[in-house]
Design an enzyme around this catalytic site. Structure first.
Site, PDB file in Angstrom:
ATOM      1  N   ASP A  13       0.556  -1.375   0.044  1.00 30.25           N
ATOM      2  CA  ASP A  13      -0.069   0.113  -0.087  1.00 30.25           C
ATOM      3  C   ASP A  13       0.877   1.297  -0.095  1.00 30.25           C
ATOM      4  O   ASP A  13       0.428   2.112   0.416  1.00 30.25           O
ATOM      5  CB  ASP A  13      -1.119   0.078   1.221  1.00 30.25           C
ATOM      6  CG  ASP A  13      -1.901  -1.206   1.304  1.00 30.25           C
ATOM      7  OD1 ASP A  13      -2.209  -1.683  -0.066  1.00 30.25           O
ATOM      8  OD2 ASP A  13      -2.211  -1.615   2.325  1.00 30.25           O
ATOM      9  N   LYS A  16       1.956   2.060  -5.144  1.00 28.92           N
ATOM     10  CA  LYS A  16       2.486   1.474  -6.186  1.00 28.92           C
ATOM     11  C   LYS A  16       1.471   1.731  -7.389  1.00 28.92           C
ATOM     12  O   LYS A  16       2.121   2.062  -8.712  1.00 28.92           O
ATOM     13  CB  LYS A  16       2.769   0.162  -6.252  1.00 28.92           C
ATOM     14  CG  LYS A  16       3.563  -0.473  -5.023  1.00 28.92           C
ATOM     15  CD  LYS A  16       3.629  -1.798  -4.846  1.00 28.92           C
ATOM     16  CE  LYS A  16       2.689  -2.722  -4.188  1.00 28.92           C
ATOM     17  NZ  LYS A  16       2.119  -2.143  -3.094  1.00 28.92           N
ATOM     18  N   GLY A  17       0.332   1.516  -7.318  1.00 31.23           N
ATOM     19  CA  GLY A  17      -0.835   1.655  -8.470  1.00 31.23           C
ATOM     20  C   GLY A  17      -0.623   2.822  -9.120  1.00 31.23           C
ATOM     21  O   GLY A  17      -0.388   3.243 -10.517  1.00 31.23           O
ATOM     22  N   LYS A  18      -0.353   4.160  -8.228  1.00 33.26           N
ATOM     23  CA  LYS A  18      -0.231   5.638  -8.709  1.00 33.26           C
ATOM     24  C   LYS A  18       0.953   5.610  -9.617  1.00 33.26           C
ATOM     25  O   LYS A  18       0.847   6.300 -10.600  1.00 33.26           O
ATOM     26  CB  LYS A  18      -0.074   6.494  -7.693  1.00 33.26           C
ATOM     27  CG  LYS A  18      -0.147   7.967  -8.152  1.00 33.26           C
ATOM     28  CD  LYS A  18       0.046   8.968  -6.979  1.00 33.26           C
ATOM     29  CE  LYS A  18       0.848  10.228  -7.554  1.00 33.26           C
ATOM     30  NZ  LYS A  18       0.700  11.189  -6.480  1.00 33.26           N
ATOM     31  N   GLY A  40      -4.667  -4.294  -3.627  1.00 37.35           N
ATOM     32  CA  GLY A  40      -5.486  -3.332  -4.336  1.00 37.35           C
ATOM     33  C   GLY A  40      -4.666  -1.971  -4.497  1.00 37.35           C
ATOM     34  O   GLY A  40      -4.230  -1.286  -3.727  1.00 37.35           O
ATOM     35  N   HIS A  41      -4.752  -1.631  -5.628  1.00 34.41           N
ATOM     36  CA  HIS A  41      -4.029  -0.715  -6.417  1.00 34.41           C
ATOM     37  C   HIS A  41      -4.857   0.604  -6.658  1.00 34.41           C
ATOM     38  O   HIS A  41      -5.745   0.377  -7.353  1.00 34.41           O
ATOM     39  CB  HIS A  41      -3.227  -0.993  -7.623  1.00 34.41           C
ATOM     40  CG  HIS A  41      -1.841  -2.208  -6.987  1.00 34.41           C
ATOM     41  ND1 HIS A  41      -1.327  -2.778  -7.989  1.00 34.41           N
ATOM     42  CD2 HIS A  41      -1.642  -2.465  -5.743  1.00 34.41           C
ATOM     43  CE1 HIS A  41      -0.406  -3.422  -7.111  1.00 34.41           C
ATOM     44  NE2 HIS A  41      -0.616  -3.331  -5.851  1.00 34.41           N
ATOM     45  N   GLN A 225       2.142  -6.176  -3.108  1.00 30.65           N
ATOM     46  CA  GLN A 225       2.383  -6.257  -1.871  1.00 30.65           C
ATOM     47  C   GLN A 225       3.924  -5.568  -1.540  1.00 30.65           C
ATOM     48  O   GLN A 225       3.942  -4.390  -2.347  1.00 30.65           O
ATOM     49  CB  GLN A 225       2.509  -7.691  -1.252  1.00 30.65           C
ATOM     50  CG  GLN A 225       1.351  -8.533  -1.262  1.00 30.65           C
ATOM     51  CD  GLN A 225       0.562  -9.126  -2.568  1.00 30.65           C
ATOM     52  OE1 GLN A 225       1.231  -9.741  -3.263  1.00 30.65           O
ATOM     53  NE2 GLN A 225      -0.526  -8.554  -2.874  1.00 30.65           N
ATOM     54  N   LYS A 332       3.196  10.273  -0.560  1.00 32.37           N
ATOM     55  CA  LYS A 332       2.302  10.803   0.708  1.00 32.37           C
ATOM     56  C   LYS A 332       2.989  11.791   1.671  1.00 32.37           C
ATOM     57  O   LYS A 332       2.722  11.677   2.978  1.00 32.37           O
ATOM     58  CB  LYS A 332       1.596   9.466   1.475  1.00 32.37           C
ATOM     59  CG  LYS A 332       0.645   8.764   0.558  1.00 32.37           C
ATOM     60  CD  LYS A 332      -0.002   7.516   1.245  1.00 32.37           C
ATOM     61  CE  LYS A 332      -1.603   8.062   1.492  1.00 32.37           C
ATOM     62  NZ  LYS A 332      -2.349   6.887   1.603  1.00 32.37           N
ATOM     63  N   ASP A 334       2.710  14.798   1.704  1.00 30.08           N
ATOM     64  CA  ASP A 334       1.615  15.539   2.038  1.00 30.08           C
ATOM     65  C   ASP A 334       0.978  15.528   3.434  1.00 30.08           C
ATOM     66  O   ASP A 334       0.395  16.126   4.213  1.00 30.08           O
ATOM     67  CB  ASP A 334       0.464  15.929   1.108  1.00 30.08           C
ATOM     68  CG  ASP A 334      -0.234  14.465   0.652  1.00 30.08           C
ATOM     69  OD1 ASP A 334       0.656  13.525   0.130  1.00 30.08           O
ATOM     70  OD2 ASP A 334      -1.299  14.247   0.693  1.00 30.08           O
TER      71      ASP A 334
HETATM   72  P1  GDP Z   1      -0.620   0.196  -3.501  1.00 31.45           P
HETATM   73  O1  GDP Z   1      -1.333  -0.889  -3.185  1.00 31.45           O
HETATM   74  O2  GDP Z   1       0.755   0.338  -3.222  1.00 31.45           O
HETATM   75  O3  GDP Z   1      -1.062   0.664  -4.921  1.00 31.45           O
HETATM   76  O4  GDP Z   1      -1.363   1.323  -2.927  1.00 31.45           O
HETATM   77  P2  GDP Z   1      -2.881   1.656  -2.312  1.00 31.45           P
HETATM   78  O5  GDP Z   1      -3.399   2.150  -3.466  1.00 31.45           O
HETATM   79  O6  GDP Z   1      -3.216   0.491  -1.506  1.00 31.45           O
HETATM   80  O7  GDP Z   1      -2.839   2.908  -1.276  1.00 31.45           O
HETATM   81  C1  GDP Z   1      -2.339   3.948  -1.487  1.00 31.45           C
HETATM   82  C2  GDP Z   1      -3.299   5.328  -1.122  1.00 31.45           C
HETATM   83  O8  GDP Z   1      -2.737   6.278  -0.930  1.00 31.45           O
HETATM   84  C3  GDP Z   1      -4.458   5.236  -2.105  1.00 31.45           C
HETATM   85  O9  GDP Z   1      -5.336   5.746  -1.484  1.00 31.45           O
HETATM   86  C4  GDP Z   1      -3.786   6.315  -3.167  1.00 31.45           C
HETATM   87  O10 GDP Z   1      -4.625   6.979  -3.921  1.00 31.45           O
HETATM   88  C5  GDP Z   1      -3.245   7.084  -2.087  1.00 31.45           C
HETATM   89  N1  GDP Z   1      -1.688   7.966  -2.599  1.00 31.45           N
HETATM   90  C6  GDP Z   1      -0.821   7.567  -3.294  1.00 31.45           C
HETATM   91  N2  GDP Z   1       0.024   8.401  -3.352  1.00 31.45           N
HETATM   92  C7  GDP Z   1      -0.358   9.586  -2.513  1.00 31.45           C
HETATM   93  C8  GDP Z   1       0.248  10.607  -2.287  1.00 31.45           C
HETATM   94  O11 GDP Z   1       1.359  10.987  -2.692  1.00 31.45           O
HETATM   95  N3  GDP Z   1      -0.483  11.542  -1.393  1.00 31.45           N
HETATM   96  C9  GDP Z   1      -1.681  11.202  -0.827  1.00 31.45           C
HETATM   97  N4  GDP Z   1      -2.148  11.881  -0.046  1.00 31.45           N
HETATM   98  N5  GDP Z   1      -2.490  10.035  -1.220  1.00 31.45           N
HETATM   99  C10 GDP Z   1      -1.698   9.179  -1.969  1.00 31.45           C
HETATM  100  P1  IMO Z   2      -0.830  -4.195  -2.186  1.00 36.44           P
HETATM  101  O1  IMO Z   2      -0.465  -4.779  -3.438  1.00 36.44           O
HETATM  102  C1  IMO Z   2      -1.081  -4.668   2.090  1.00 36.44           C
HETATM  103  C2  IMO Z   2      -1.143  -8.891   3.679  1.00 36.44           C
HETATM  104  C3  IMO Z   2      -2.567  -9.145   4.596  1.00 36.44           C
HETATM  105  C4  IMO Z   2      -1.759  -9.938   5.508  1.00 36.44           C
HETATM  106  C5  IMO Z   2      -0.742 -10.528   4.626  1.00 36.44           C
HETATM  107  C6  IMO Z   2      -1.211 -12.256   4.175  1.00 36.44           C
HETATM  108  O2  IMO Z   2      -2.288  -3.463  -2.213  1.00 36.44           O
HETATM  109  O3  IMO Z   2       0.133  -3.370  -1.598  1.00 36.44           O
HETATM  110  P2  IMO Z   2      -2.670 -12.818   2.090  1.00 36.44           P
HETATM  111  O4  IMO Z   2      -4.461 -12.595   1.683  1.00 36.44           O
HETATM  112  O5  IMO Z   2      -1.748 -12.140   1.021  1.00 36.44           O
HETATM  113  O6  IMO Z   2      -2.485 -14.108   2.238  1.00 36.44           O
HETATM  114  O7  IMO Z   2      -2.526 -11.841   3.325  1.00 36.44           O
HETATM  115  O8  IMO Z   2      -0.438  -9.975   3.492  1.00 36.44           O
HETATM  116  N1  IMO Z   2      -1.538  -8.219   2.253  1.00 36.44           N
HETATM  117  C7  IMO Z   2      -1.216  -6.837   2.184  1.00 36.44           C
HETATM  118  N2  IMO Z   2      -0.872  -5.917   2.864  1.00 36.44           N
HETATM  119  N3  IMO Z   2      -1.228  -4.410   0.608  1.00 36.44           N
HETATM  120  C8  IMO Z   2      -1.169  -5.695  -0.019  1.00 36.44           C
HETATM  121  O9  IMO Z   2      -1.149  -5.601  -1.348  1.00 36.44           O
HETATM  122  C9  IMO Z   2      -1.420  -6.725   0.596  1.00 36.44           C
HETATM  123  N4  IMO Z   2      -1.721  -8.117   0.301  1.00 36.44           N
HETATM  124  C10 IMO Z   2      -1.754  -9.008   1.265  1.00 36.44           C
HETATM  125  O10 IMO Z   2      -3.141  -7.937   5.009  1.00 36.44           O
HETATM  126  O11 IMO Z   2      -1.223  -9.291   6.497  1.00 36.44           O
HETATM  127 MG    MG Z   3      -2.738  -1.780  -1.863  1.00 39.86          MG
END
Ligand code: GDP
Ligand code: IMO
Ligand code: MG
Length: 430
Positions: A13, A16-18, A40-41, A225, A332, A334
């Site tokens: 989290d 990465k998606g961004k 979840g990206h 992850q 992040k 900010d």
């Molecule tokens: P990922 O799994 O690595 O793709 O990340 P997620 O999407 O799960 O979580 C990142 C969250 O932070 C999302 O809600 C993005 O929209 C948000 N995000 C990404 N970059 C920034 C940033 O630079 N600032 C802020 N405030 N939010 C960001």
């Molecule tokens: P992204 O790609 C954050 C965590 C789960 C749990 C552990 C094992 O969005 O960064 P699993 O369902 O994979 O067997 O769960 O890994 N986990 C993540 N935490 N971001 C993710 O993906 C994750 N994918 C799995 O919360 O602790």
């Molecule tokens: Mg994520």
């Protein structure tokens, strides 16, 4: 540079998606190589938010291919649901021409999901806190040579043969866990119907990516992850079931090792973790809650509140050691605005001794007390800033501190969730 790999440098989290969406502007192919719909990206483009679980994050750029390699475990129901949801948007009518799914990828079967949930429910203490998507049980079957693969969904007879190797065992285990068993004929009917819908996009993604690289095209590898969730190198057993480090690009897509090009680590300006497991810099106080609220730190996949804490530099150095980051993206930044001071973890006090590296022993990590350095905070809104020089001095000092501590340049900084809320110091394509 022909290829760039995007790696989560913490516990997932990181944003990465961004970054993938941003870099995809110059890519011909975006490829996923590990994980599944535990990911979840989030992409925010023109104010519209898209959360992707299996579809690669290049999909909003309609001219490029997005492929899912054999290292990914694929839940066809989720994948098709995502395709349907995106195709319902006017802007993306022709999604299927953009997508490729490897015929060798393992399928997350309904019994995997049931097993994941039932096992977690049964654990009293020591829950992993999985996403409940069947990821672990599906990878188990890959290693045990009894997986159903995407190509098997295209032939009911073949699928039946595959099920005959596993279903009795799965059902016995499920009954022992108190869960309803699965019916062979119903599974074949459901899964082959899904297979037929997937047929037009099933292909040999490894061959496609190899040809693209040989042709000098730009390929972007999208990690899921984060490093500390790697099954071999993370905070075991509180990890996911795949290798999340850059080394798994080659195995997950079927590429020579030298195809893994520039490795970019994505790190939040602080740290978060979803699910259980050691997290030395976790803040159970008002500052932790502030980070959660300001950063919107709720899981993109499960909606769970993310655990929040300060940036952990020994952990980030460990991530660099395993991946060889050519650059960092600090997201992040900010979210730290408005804090009087910002702490960074520079070591851990364990049994009275200060250790400046991440301990390998999980028991030591659980008892580790972080040693912090305090940096000055800033109060100016930085979401509109687009050049490093325009950041407040304290924010610049924070970034420089991270560069010095890791030895990796911070080439891109996130100042908001939107695609354009990004401060680019140099071209990540190298
Ligand atoms: P990922 O799994 O690595 O793709 O990340 P997620 O999407 O799960 O979580 C990142 C969250 O932070 C999302 O809600 C993005 O929209 C948000 N995000 C990404 N970059 C920034 C940033 O630079 N600032 C802020 N405030 N939010 C960001
Ligand atoms: P992204 O790609 C954050 C965590 C789960 C749990 C552990 C094992 O969005 O960064 P699993 O369902 O994979 O067997 O769960 O890994 N986990 C993540 N935490 N971001 C993710 O993906 C994750 N994918 C799995 O919360 O602790
Ligand atoms: Mg994520």
């Amino acid at each position: 540079m022909g290829s760039v790999v995007i790696i989560g440098a913490q516990w997932g989290d990181e944003g990465k998606g961004k970054v993938v969406d941003l870099l995809a502007e110059r890519a011909e192919i975006v490829a996923r190589y590990q994980g599944g719909n535990n990911a979840g990206h989030t992409l925010v483009v023109g104010g519209e938010k898209t959360v992707l679980h299996l579809i690669p994050s290049g999909i909003l750029r309609t001219s490029i291919r997005n492929v899912i390699g054999q290292g990914v475990v694929v839940d066809p129901r989720v994948f098709l649901g995502e395709i349907d949801a995106l195709e319902a948007r006017d802007a993306l009518p022709d999604l299927r021409h953009q997508l490729g799914l490897c015929h060798r990828a393992a399928v997350i079967m309904p019994y995997h999901v049931a097993l994941d949930k039932a096992r977690e429910a049964r654990l009293k203490g020591g829950k992993i806190g999985t996403t409940g998507r069947g990821i672990g049980p599906a990878y188990e079957d890959v290693a045990a040579r009894r997986a159903v693969r995407v190509g098997d969904l295209l032939d009911p007879e073949l699928l039946g043969q595959r099920l005959d190797r596993v279903l009795d065992e799965k059902n016995a285990l499920l009954e022992w866990l108190g869960v309803e068993p699965f019916d062979r004929a119903a599974l074949i009917a459901e899964m082959t119907a899904l297979g037929e819908r997937l047929r037009p996009i099933i292909c040999d993604t490894g061959a496609e990516v190899r040809a693209a690289l040989e042709g000098g095209k730009h390929v972007l590898f999208e990690g899921a992850q984060g490093v500390l969730l790697d099954v071999l190198h993370g905070t075991y057993p509180f990890v996911t079931s795949s290798n999340t480090i850059a080394g798994s690009v080659a195995t997950g897509l079927g590429l020579p090792a030298h195809a893994v090009g520039r490795v970019i680590g994505i790190a939040k300006a602080y740290a978060t973790r979803v699910g259980a497991g050691p997290f030395p810099t976790e803040l159970d106080d008002a500052v932790g809650q502030h980070l959660r609220d300001t950063g919107g730190e709720y899981g993109s996949t499960t909606g769970r509140p993310r655990r929040c804490g300060w940036l952990d530099l020994p952990a980030l150095r460990y991530a660099h050691a395993l991946n060889g980051f050519g650059a960092l993206v600090l997201t992040k930044l900010d979210v730290l605005t408005g804090l009087d001071s910002v702490e960074v973890c520079v070591g851990y006090r364990i049994d009275g001794q200060v250790l400046e590296v991440l301990p390998a022993d999980e028991a030591q990590l659980v008892g580790a007390e972080p040693v912090y350095e305090t940096l000055t905070g800033w109060s100016e809104d930085i979401t509109g800033v687009r050049t490093f020089e325009d950041l407040p001095e304290a924010a610049r000092a924070y970034v420089r501190y991270i560069e010095d501590a890791t030895g990796v340049p911070v080439e891109v900084i996130g100042v908001g969730p939107g695609r354009s809320e990004t401060l680019i110091r140099s071209d990540l394509w190298g």
